[in-house]
Design an enzyme around this catalytic site. Structure first.
Site, PDB file in Angstrom:
ATOM      1  N   GLY A  54      44.671  86.890  40.535  1.00 42.48           N
ATOM      2  CA  GLY A  54      43.403  87.648  40.558  1.00 42.48           C
ATOM      3  C   GLY A  54      43.845  88.844  41.017  1.00 42.48           C
ATOM      4  N   CYS A  81      50.192  83.042  42.014  1.00 42.19           N
ATOM      5  CA  CYS A  81      49.964  84.203  42.439  1.00 42.19           C
ATOM      6  C   CYS A  81      48.998  84.424  43.329  1.00 42.19           C
ATOM      7  CB  CYS A  81      49.727  85.307  41.239  1.00 42.19           C
ATOM      8  SG  CYS A  81      50.209  87.053  41.387  1.00 42.19           S
ATOM      9  N   TYR A  82      47.757  85.024  43.212  1.00 39.44           N
ATOM     10  CA  TYR A  82      46.782  84.947  44.244  1.00 39.44           C
ATOM     11  C   TYR A  82      46.475  83.717  44.657  1.00 39.44           C
ATOM     12  CZ  TYR A  82      42.424  86.214  46.419  1.00 39.44           C
ATOM     13  OH  TYR A  82      41.217  86.264  47.310  1.00 39.44           O
ATOM     14  N   HIS A 168      53.928  84.172  37.074  1.00 40.57           N
ATOM     15  CA  HIS A 168      52.859  83.520  35.990  1.00 40.57           C
ATOM     16  C   HIS A 168      53.791  82.901  35.023  1.00 40.57           C
ATOM     17  CE1 HIS A 168      49.297  85.981  37.308  1.00 40.57           C
ATOM     18  NE2 HIS A 168      50.099  87.013  37.493  1.00 40.57           N
ATOM     19  N   GLU A 170      52.101  80.784  32.810  1.00 42.07           N
ATOM     20  CA  GLU A 170      51.355  80.769  31.614  1.00 42.07           C
ATOM     21  C   GLU A 170      51.643  81.499  30.601  1.00 42.07           C
ATOM     22  OE1 GLU A 170      48.762  83.157  34.553  1.00 42.07           O
ATOM     23  OE2 GLU A 170      50.485  81.634  34.572  1.00 42.07           O
ATOM     24  N   ASP A 226      33.315  80.173  13.264  1.00 42.78           N
ATOM     25  CA  ASP A 226      32.568  79.256  14.359  1.00 42.78           C
ATOM     26  C   ASP A 226      31.248  78.640  13.667  1.00 42.78           C
ATOM     27  OD1 ASP A 226      34.530  80.632  15.876  1.00 42.78           O
ATOM     28  OD2 ASP A 226      33.047  82.043  16.832  1.00 42.78           O
ATOM     29  N   LYS A 368      39.481  79.521  20.133  1.00 39.11           N
ATOM     30  CA  LYS A 368      39.306  80.044  18.788  1.00 39.11           C
ATOM     31  C   LYS A 368      40.217  79.022  17.922  1.00 39.11           C
ATOM     32  CE  LYS A 368      37.478  82.815  15.749  1.00 39.11           C
ATOM     33  NZ  LYS A 368      36.023  83.029  15.309  1.00 39.11           N
TER      34      LYS A 368
END
Length: 512
Positions: A54, A81-82, A168, A170, A226, A368
């Site tokens: 964050g 992290c945060y 991070h 990810e 979609d 998506k």
């Protein structure tokens, strides 16, 4: 669904990426508010919890704080992290501003064995994005990895199943990040990898049938990915109970209405009502140059035409929408959520109050790329599933300034050439978006020994992962030349083609 990982969102731009990475391990993940009560978290029965990063400092006034009891939830918790710095503040350690902030690429040195780094040895490339760092370990924790500027870059308290990473894992810039997340999700949390598109389709069809019973469901079909996948999924679930409505606003790409009618009406045998309302949209848009006014006019008339169509069809209890997971996250900010509202999405909270429908949103849990996989699994044509994004207001926001039927016709033909040549050159599937824009700018040209004074066409081709950021694509010059030549030779009204080499930011992908 046997396993679930909950992600508490503290406002990181990477929160959705964490969720996607967990799902790539075939484990269902769900993003919840940072301050979700521990009692609710416990009721969701997660296999593990991840605290996102964050933008705030844990010591800042009003910094987002979770329910402290999550650390006693008896399931593994990973702070990123945060999220890791919360351990430091709340459990007896110390967090302070780093002497040297760490942003971008870095090197992690593993100093102790840890289940987080099972299969690792020595140094690992990572991606940092932090100004604060842990200076003193909380009681019960130990350091398992360091960086040049963070003495406690990875920590753990195995007894309480608490783990922290200052970097991070990810993001793609941490090359072995998926292995680290796999070690946490599949190893430490022992989550069962049962999240597949086949299982999603089966469970969603069952849930839809349970929700709607024998009632009818209406769906506004746009021809985009979609709504197309939502239609196919609902058709599999409830068959003839689904009624699709396609509003042709006259702002579509070349052959769009015919393509939708062919695929969904004749091929998939869906009940489809087509509303031809192009003249009404054009009349309302006459002389309107401001893009926001265009959007509002188009949205208002669409709702009116849709309502008129529903009255023609008869009573229905449910309205289906192709709402995706990012739409929900971006559109909803409750209280003091640290992640700002990015947009008011047309599928989320945008219904007029006098439309008395209950919502059916079969894709609400998906991202998506997952939607595209569902579409392929359901047998939709690849051309429909993998088509480029197209704005809701259509060509109205790709024709700058006031629009009319002639300008739309010019742009429609130019855009068709762009798509045709991109596909022929095998470039269409390599990029995020490719399209033409018509500028309200005329210039002098020479065609057939005659002077012309015609419009300028802009070719826009970008690459992106999620549409949030984008870079212009370096197309081969021969392809650019062929597209430009065909447009200026075949489309009456254009005598000049230019290529947009702007990235996002500072520009946007669309021009309006």
């Amino acid at each position: 669904m046997t396993s679930k990982i909950l992600i508490l969102d503290f406002g990181s731009q990477y929160t959705q990426v964490i969720a996607r990475r967990v799902r790539q391990l075939n484990v269902y993940s769900e993003i919840v508010r940072y301050d979700t009560p521990a009692s609710i978290i416990k009721s969701l029965r997660p296999s593990g919890i991840i605290l996102s990063g964050g933008p705030a400092s844990v010591y800042a006034k009003g910094a987002p704080q979770p329910d402290k009891r999550i650390f006693d939830a008896s399931v593994p918790v990973l702070g990123v992290c945060y999220g890791m710095q919360l351990f430091g503040k709340w459990l007896g350690g110390e967090v302070a501003s780093s002497t040297r902030r760490e942003y971008g690429r870095g090197h992690l040195q593993i100093v102790k064995e840890s289940p987080l780094f099972a299969g690792f040895n020595g140094q690992v490339d990572i991606w940092n994005s932090h100004g604060d760092s842990l200076k003193k370990l909380p009681k019960g924790f130990r350091t398992v990895a360091t960086t040049d500027n963070s003495p406690h870059a990875a920590i753990e308290d195995p007894a309480r199943k608490l783990y922290g990473l200052q970097f991070h894992p990810e993001v793609a810039h941490t090359p072995r990040g998926m292995e680290i997340l796999s070690n946490f999700v599949l190893g430490i949390c022992q989550a069962e990898p049962g999240w597949t598109m086949k299982s999603f389709i089966e469970s969603t069809c069952e849930a839809v049938r349970k929700q709607v019973g024998s009632d009818r469901v209406l769906l506004g079909l746009s021809g985009g990915v979609d709504s197309a996948v939502a239609a196919a999924l609902l058709h599999q679930a409830i068959g003839s109970q689904l009624q699709c409505i396609f509003v042709d606003n006259g702002l579509l790409r070349k052959g769009e209405r015919e393509k939708v009618e062919d695929i969904f009406g004749r091929h998939l045998k869906l009940k489809l009502l087509t509303v031809k309302a192009g003249s009404r949209f054009l009349k309302a848009l006459k002389g309107v140059a401001d893009p926001e006014r265009k959007r509002k006019i188009i949205g208002r008339i669409f709702i009116e035409e849709f309502q008129r169509a529903t009255k023609k069809i008869g009573a229905a209890k449910y309205l289906a929408q192709g709402t995706l997971y990012p739409d929900v996250i971006e559109s909803v900010a409750i209280g003091d959520n640290p992640a700002a509202v990015i947009k008011s999405h047309h599928n989320v909270g945008g219904l007029p109050k006098n439309m008395k429908f209950q919502l059916v949103e079969p894709l609400r849990q998906l991202f998506k790329d997952e939607v595209r996989v569902v579409g392929e699994t359901l047998g939709l044509p690849r051309e429909m599933v993998w088509r480029h994004p197209f704005p809701g207001p259509g060509l109205a926001v790709r024709t700058l300034g006031p629009i009319d039927a002639q300008k739309l016709s010019i742009l429609r033909e130019a855009d068709a050439i762009v798509i045709e040549e991109m596909k022929a050159a095998k470039w269409y599937d390599k990029v995020w978006q490719a399209f033409a824009v018509l500028l309200p700018v005329r210039s002098v040209g020479v065609q057939g020994d005659e002077r012309t004074y015609d419009y300028t066409c802009v070719l826009r081709v970008v690459e992106s992962h999620d549409g949030m950021t984008a870079d212009w694509v370096r197309l081969p010059h021969d392809l650019l030349g062929k597209i430009a030549s065909r447009i200026t030779n075949e489309v009456k009204g254009i005598n000049r083609v230019v290529y947009d080499v702007s990235s996002k930011p500072p520009a946007t992908i669309e021009w309006e």
